[in-house]
Design an enzyme around this catalytic site. Structure first.
Site, mmCIF file in Angstrom:
data_model
loop_
_atom_site.group_PDB
_atom_site.id
_atom_site.type_symbol
_atom_site.label_atom_id
_atom_site.label_comp_id
_atom_site.label_asym_id
_atom_site.label_seq_id
_atom_site.Cartn_x
_atom_site.Cartn_y
_atom_site.Cartn_z
ATOM 1 N N TYR A 79 0.251 -3.228 12.569
ATOM 2 C CA TYR A 79 0.183 -1.844 12.072
ATOM 3 C C TYR A 79 0.954 -0.880 12.976
ATOM 4 C CZ TYR A 79 -3.043 -3.358 8.481
ATOM 5 O OH TYR A 79 -3.577 -3.975 7.390
ATOM 6 N N HIS A 81 0.847 -1.214 0.000
ATOM 7 C CA HIS A 81 0.000 0.000 0.000
ATOM 8 C C HIS A 81 0.873 1.251 0.000
ATOM 9 C CE1 HIS A 81 -4.109 -1.570 0.451
ATOM 10 N NE2 HIS A 81 -3.575 -2.519 1.178
ATOM 11 N N ASN A 116 -10.630 -1.995 2.362
ATOM 12 C CA ASN A 116 -10.290 -1.987 0.934
ATOM 13 C C ASN A 116 -11.518 -1.614 0.115
ATOM 14 O OD1 ASN A 116 -7.552 -2.742 0.932
ATOM 15 N ND2 ASN A 116 -8.028 -4.924 1.005
#
Ligand code: NDP
Ligand code: HEM
Length: 490
Positions: A339, A56, A129
């Site tokens: 993350y 990404h 997404n």
């Protein structure tokens, strides 16, 4: 006010002597090490990059707000959702998955839809997404999946052979690959695509009643896609087409918006649902769980600095506010650590103090120090328990969102199968019942083109016989025909 530009300074604020010339011993002499301003300028220059997101990488984003349009207090106590008309400031980052910075925006790929809501009870990040499902259902396979979409270890080239090898050996990918190979794999712009949580999350109301939920952000610009030919032509015309489109729309005050619709499943339904509702390769059919409009997201402010506000933005699946929690979806649970870990690696342990990541409410805890520490709470105690008025957690008011499980042995295994768990039913429904004849023609053409780019014969055969024919026999036959392969057995 003077119209004169400000004097250049060093980073320490000292007026700089020149923007053009290094300090030298005479016009032909050596450059002197004592040129502090040059040293600082070059030293800073070589440190301009932070590590990319691991994927990404290519993206863009904007700020805006989320407004509640329906009463949802029966389902969640989330403070930012507790009143119709309430607005919460937010950031959205839209991205493609596999390519690096500089990669063409129009290439066939899934698109990221990452949202940060700056709520009064902390940041809520929803990292989804533009597709309602995903390629794999277990986090163990995730790095392998991403590797297969990136570059070969020897040539440094991307490889359709590698992609199809992975997909066709991973039948659970069939639903997502059907969507990716449809024209939704080449959205016209980020404004013209939906965003989905894809994963299932938990909502809990003030009385402690729980629900399983999926988020659908429906574009109010309408879905628009490029054909494969248009997308490939755009490679030559404008590599940054999506980034430019979003920026220009907001600059001309044509603010893009999305309607948030929720699918809400009563907590008790999950156990006996006909397929596993936490399996990320499946949608919940809308006739079972219709989508309920509850809010609206509007993007109305471009970043002032792309690096500071978009590159350094860190979205974290684990950033969930009271009233919202994870679900038994393994892909959510597998993402809870990754993350924050990535942000710590990219921008350091105090990444949440950067203005773009900083919550709007006050932060109080016992984390201290570390590189680039900026925020502090003065002389607040640095340990708990303490006798000096340090922050205290309230375990009654802020319990972890939870669910029940039977006593279970710790093991590595697939999900327990529900009655209708099957990798090919939902993509088959999409192909037969949702797609128009034109959608189906484009799907066949897109798959055939993709499979024709350097994919070995035995993988093409596997794609036809063990993959597309199982999605739909007619689809398999059409692909086999166009690839010049034998018609698959019915
Ligand atoms: P429905 O007929 O109720 O829903 C189908 C949904 O598919 C539409 O609401 C639309 O959702 C989406 N859609 C429409 N055209 C396309 C297209 N060309 N490509 C991809 N998606 C499209 O049926 P079900 O809920 O039973 O779902 C049937 C199939 O539709 C699923 O197997 C899945 O493949 C697909 N789908 C289902 C979604 C869901 O949440 N149930 C969401 C998206 C796709 P949207 O407005 O979100 O685009
Ligand atoms: C970005 C890990 C699955 C959507 C990232 C990043 C990591 C990561 C480390 C970079 C974060 C950063 O540096 O800010 C994983 C792991 C997964 C997984 C380990 C599976 C186990 C998924 C799924 C989705 C998703 C299923 C979508 C439903 C995204 C998006 C971004 C991202 C949109 C970009 C966020 C941004 O714009 O900054 N992921 N991911 N990921 N991931 Fe995942």
């Amino acid at each position: 006010m003077s119209n004169e530009p400000p004097n250049t300074t060093t980073d320490a604020g000292i007026p700089a002597p020149s923007d053009e010339y290094a300090l030298t011993a005479g016009p032909a002499g050596p450059v002197l090490l004592q040129d502090a301003y040059l040293n600082e300028k070059l030293a800073h220059f070589v440190r301009e990059r932070v590590p990319d997101r691991v994927y990404h990488v290519k993206g863009g984003g904007a700020f805006g707000y989320f407004e509640v349009t329906a009463d949802v207090t029966q389902w969640t106590k989330a403070a930012f959702l507790n009143e119709v008309g309430k607005r919460t400031p937010m950031l959205a980052r839209l991205s493609s998955v596999a390519g690096e910075e500089g990669y063409p925006d129009s290439d066939r790929d899934v698109r990221g839809f990452a949202l940060k809501f700056y709520t009064e009870e902390g940041n809520y990040d929803l990292v989804g997404n533009n597709t309602p499902v995903f390629f794999v259902r277990d986090p163990m396979k995730f790095p392998d999946f991403i590797h297969s979409q990136e570059r070969m270890p020897d040539t440094g080239l991307r490889s359709n052979n590698m992609q199809w090898d992975f997909w066709t050996l991973s039948p659970e990918s069939a639903h997502q690959v059907t969507i990716l190979m449809s024209d939704r794999g080449t959205p016209r712009s980020w404004r013209h695509m939906n965003g989905y949580s894809s994963s299932t999350y938990l909502w809990e109301n003030a009385a402690g009643k729980k629900f399983w939920v999926k988020y659908h952000f429906k574009t109010e610009q309408g879905i628009q896609n490029m054909t494969d030919a248009e997308a490939r032509a755009m490679r030559a015309e404008d590599l940054d087409y999506h980034r430019r489109d979003l920026w220009e729309a907001i600059a001309r005050q044509d603010y893009p918006s999305w309607r948030l619709e929720m699918q809400i499943m009563p907590f008790e339904d999950a156990a006996d649902y006909r397929f596993n509702p936490f399996d990320l390769t499946k949608v919940w059919p809308q006739k079972d769980y219709p989508t309920i409009p509850i809010g609206r997201m509007v993007l109305d402010r471009n970043p002032e600095n792309f690096f500071a506000q978009i590159v350094q933005a860190g979205f974290e699946v684990s950033n969930m506010v009271p009233g919202i929690g994870p679900s038994p979806d393994r892909m959510v649970l597998g993402r809870m650590f990754a993350y924050g870990d990535s942000s710590r690696y990219r921008t350091g342990p105090n990444y949440d103090q950067l203005p773009v990541n900083r919550p709007i409410n006050e932060v109080h805890n016992y984390n201290k120090d570390g590189p680039m520490r900026y925020r502090h709470n003065g002389n607040q105690p640095v340990y708990a328990p303490n006798s000096y008025g340090g922050p205290r957690a309230d375990p009654q008011r802020y319990r972890d969102p939870s669910w029940f499980m039977e006593a279970a042995e710790i093991m590595r295994t697939a999900y327990v199968a529900h009655k209708d768990d099957n990798d090919f039913i939902q993509p088959g429904t999409l192909y037969r019942q949702v797609m128009s004849p034109t959608d189906r023609d484009h799907l066949v053409g897109n798959i055939v083109w993709h499979l024709s780019q350097g994919v070995e014969r035995f993988i093409q055969e596997r794609a036809v016989n063990d993959y597309w024919s199982k999605v739909d026999p007619d689809l398999g036959t059409r692909i086999a025909h166009d690839l010049g392969l034998a018609t698959p057995p019915r």
